[in-house]
Design a protein around this motif. Structure first.
Motif, PDB file in Angstrom:
ATOM      1  N   GLN A  61       0.835  -1.218   0.000  1.00 51.93           N
ATOM      2  CA  GLN A  61       0.000   0.000   0.000  1.00 51.93           C
ATOM      3  C   GLN A  61       0.862   1.257   0.000  1.00 51.93           C
ATOM      4  O   GLN A  61       0.634   2.183  -0.771  1.00 51.93           O
ATOM      5  CB  GLN A  61      -0.896   0.011   1.232  1.00 51.93           C
ATOM      6  CG  GLN A  61      -1.640   1.327   1.427  1.00 51.93           C
ATOM      7  CD  GLN A  61      -3.080   1.252   1.030  1.00 51.93           C
ATOM      8  OE1 GLN A  61      -3.713   0.242   1.226  1.00 51.93           O
ATOM      9  NE2 GLN A  61      -3.615   2.301   0.475  1.00 51.93           N
ATOM     10  N   VAL A  65       0.717   3.911  -3.023  1.00 52.05           N
ATOM     11  CA  VAL A  65       0.281   5.285  -2.757  1.00 52.05           C
ATOM     12  C   VAL A  65       1.346   6.269  -3.219  1.00 52.05           C
ATOM     13  O   VAL A  65       1.046   7.266  -3.891  1.00 52.05           O
ATOM     14  CB  VAL A  65      -0.037   5.489  -1.257  1.00 52.05           C
ATOM     15  CG1 VAL A  65      -0.139   6.968  -0.900  1.00 52.05           C
ATOM     16  CG2 VAL A  65      -1.324   4.762  -0.887  1.00 52.05           C
ATOM     17  N   GLU A  66       2.588   5.986  -2.879  1.00 50.93           N
ATOM     18  CA  GLU A  66       3.686   6.867  -3.276  1.00 50.93           C
ATOM     19  C   GLU A  66       3.773   6.983  -4.793  1.00 50.93           C
ATOM     20  O   GLU A  66       3.919   8.068  -5.345  1.00 50.93           O
ATOM     21  CB  GLU A  66       5.009   6.340  -2.701  1.00 50.93           C
ATOM     22  CG  GLU A  66       6.191   7.257  -2.941  1.00 50.93           C
ATOM     23  CD  GLU A  66       6.013   8.632  -2.313  1.00 50.93           C
ATOM     24  OE1 GLU A  66       6.447   9.618  -2.952  1.00 50.93           O
ATOM     25  OE2 GLU A  66       5.435   8.740  -1.216  1.00 50.93           O
ATOM     26  N   CYS A  69       0.606   8.983  -6.180  1.00 46.35           N
ATOM     27  CA  CYS A  69       0.663  10.415  -5.870  1.00 46.35           C
ATOM     28  C   CYS A  69       1.805  11.104  -6.616  1.00 46.35           C
ATOM     29  O   CYS A  69       1.654  12.248  -7.064  1.00 46.35           O
ATOM     30  CB  CYS A  69       0.798  10.624  -4.365  1.00 46.35           C
ATOM     31  SG  CYS A  69      -0.691  10.174  -3.456  1.00 46.35           S
ATOM     32  N   LEU A 106      -4.975   0.020  -5.595  1.00 47.10           N
ATOM     33  CA  LEU A 106      -5.303   1.009  -4.565  1.00 47.10           C
ATOM     34  C   LEU A 106      -6.735   0.848  -4.064  1.00 47.10           C
ATOM     35  O   LEU A 106      -7.004   0.961  -2.861  1.00 47.10           O
ATOM     36  CB  LEU A 106      -5.079   2.420  -5.106  1.00 47.10           C
ATOM     37  CG  LEU A 106      -3.606   2.798  -5.290  1.00 47.10           C
ATOM     38  CD1 LEU A 106      -3.492   4.075  -6.102  1.00 47.10           C
ATOM     39  CD2 LEU A 106      -2.903   2.939  -3.950  1.00 47.10           C
ATOM     40  N   ILE A 123      -2.685   5.238   5.818  1.00 49.15           N
ATOM     41  CA  ILE A 123      -3.130   5.632   4.479  1.00 49.15           C
ATOM     42  C   ILE A 123      -3.113   7.154   4.339  1.00 49.15           C
ATOM     43  O   ILE A 123      -3.789   7.861   5.055  1.00 49.15           O
ATOM     44  CB  ILE A 123      -4.532   5.084   4.179  1.00 49.15           C
ATOM     45  CG1 ILE A 123      -4.483   3.565   4.198  1.00 49.15           C
ATOM     46  CG2 ILE A 123      -5.017   5.567   2.824  1.00 49.15           C
ATOM     47  CD1 ILE A 123      -5.811   2.925   3.996  1.00 49.15           C
ATOM     48  N   LEU A 125      -3.192   8.446   1.034  1.00 49.74           N
ATOM     49  CA  LEU A 125      -3.597   8.677  -0.356  1.00 49.74           C
ATOM     50  C   LEU A 125      -4.616   9.806  -0.490  1.00 49.74           C
ATOM     51  O   LEU A 125      -4.444  10.720  -1.300  1.00 49.74           O
ATOM     52  CB  LEU A 125      -4.159   7.382  -0.945  1.00 49.74           C
ATOM     53  CG  LEU A 125      -4.689   7.440  -2.376  1.00 49.74           C
ATOM     54  CD1 LEU A 125      -3.599   7.833  -3.347  1.00 49.74           C
ATOM     55  CD2 LEU A 125      -5.298   6.101  -2.767  1.00 49.74           C
ATOM     56  N   ARG A 128      -3.186  13.364   0.384  1.00 47.26           N
ATOM     57  CA  ARG A 128      -2.183  13.828  -0.578  1.00 47.26           C
ATOM     58  C   ARG A 128      -2.837  14.298  -1.871  1.00 47.26           C
ATOM     59  O   ARG A 128      -2.444  15.304  -2.450  1.00 47.26           O
ATOM     60  CB  ARG A 128      -1.162  12.724  -0.851  1.00 47.26           C
ATOM     61  CG  ARG A 128      -0.200  12.553   0.319  1.00 47.26           C
ATOM     62  CD  ARG A 128       0.848  11.517   0.070  1.00 47.26           C
ATOM     63  NE  ARG A 128       1.764  11.895  -0.994  1.00 47.26           N
ATOM     64  CZ  ARG A 128       2.787  11.148  -1.369  1.00 47.26           C
ATOM     65  NH1 ARG A 128       3.023   9.998  -0.759  1.00 47.26           N
ATOM     66  NH2 ARG A 128       3.581  11.548  -2.339  1.00 47.26           N
ATOM     67  N   GLN A 129      -3.866  13.580  -2.295  1.00 44.85           N
ATOM     68  CA  GLN A 129      -4.568  14.017  -3.508  1.00 44.85           C
ATOM     69  C   GLN A 129      -5.319  15.321  -3.262  1.00 44.85           C
ATOM     70  O   GLN A 129      -5.316  16.207  -4.113  1.00 44.85           O
ATOM     71  CB  GLN A 129      -5.541  12.921  -3.955  1.00 44.85           C
ATOM     72  CG  GLN A 129      -4.845  11.674  -4.458  1.00 44.85           C
ATOM     73  CD  GLN A 129      -5.843  10.621  -4.828  1.00 44.85           C
ATOM     74  OE1 GLN A 129      -6.231  10.509  -5.975  1.00 44.85           O
ATOM     75  NE2 GLN A 129      -6.285   9.840  -3.843  1.00 44.85           N
TER      76      GLN A 129
END
Length: 199
Positions: A61, A65-66, A69, A106, A123, A125, A128-129
């Protein structure tokens, strides 16, 4: 597959193997033994690097995610026009089709994390978005191109929630919407929220 030489290499191999197995079988069908076999090692060797499936999925995960993003941030980083930045950001947030492996990964891991509070804490994600969207919206508002109908954070959060919901439908075996329709829904909302045409 060549034998990795370092612990970091072996962990990357295991993460890639886990991603591959999730893509083939779905998250619910993946076991540590499957991942070990896919990586070309024994289950006991895998346990040297990850004490359990949860630990491995946490790393999967984090890396996914990294990657997601970073891709999204990079897609808008060099664009000066806020309209084009917002449009590009919207385009980068939806699965391209039902076979989009990173988006599927994801979404599956997101569903898994909802049942484990300790896992969910890791988490980032969503936030960050939201942060990328906030930057785009505030830059557009500062130049007068966008006339925001709500706070930048509210609009950003709404866009990410819409992306998530539409993304779930797009990766279903029988999707409720297709990619162009999902794009149109997101774009329409963004236009209403910013008072600006993105077409």
């Amino acid at each position: 597959m060549g034998r990795p030489k370092t612990q970091a290499d072996r962990r990357l191999t295991l993460v890639a193997a886990a991603e591959s197995m999730i893509a083939k079988r779905g998250l619910a069908g993946v076991t540590l033994r499957d991942v070990a076999n896919e990586a070309g090692m024994s289950s006991s060797a895998l346990l040297y690097y990850y004490p359990g499936l949860k630990d491995l999925l946490d790393d999967v995960q984090r890396k996914a995610v990294e990657r997601f993003c970073t891709i999204r941030a990079a897609s808008v980083a060099e664009i000066a026009d806020p309209r084009l930045r917002l449009k590009t950001m919207i385009e980068s947030g939806l699965p391209t089709d039902a076979d989009d492996q990173l988006c599927r990964l994801l979404l599956e891991l997101g569903a898994y994390s909802r049942s484990d509070a300790s896992y969910a804490r890791h988490i980032t994600l969503f936030e960050r978005q939201v942060s990328i969207y906030v930057g785009i919206l505030e830059a557009g508002a500062a130049t007068g191109i966008f006339k925001l109908r709500a706070t930048s954070e509210t609009i950003a959060r709404s866009l990410v929630v819409l992306e998530d919901g539409l993304g779930l439908h797009l990766v279903n075996v029988v999707p409720a919407v297709d990619q162009p329709s999902a794009m149109a829904i997101l774009t329409s909302y963004a236009e209403l929220a910013t008072g600006c045409s993105l077409r």
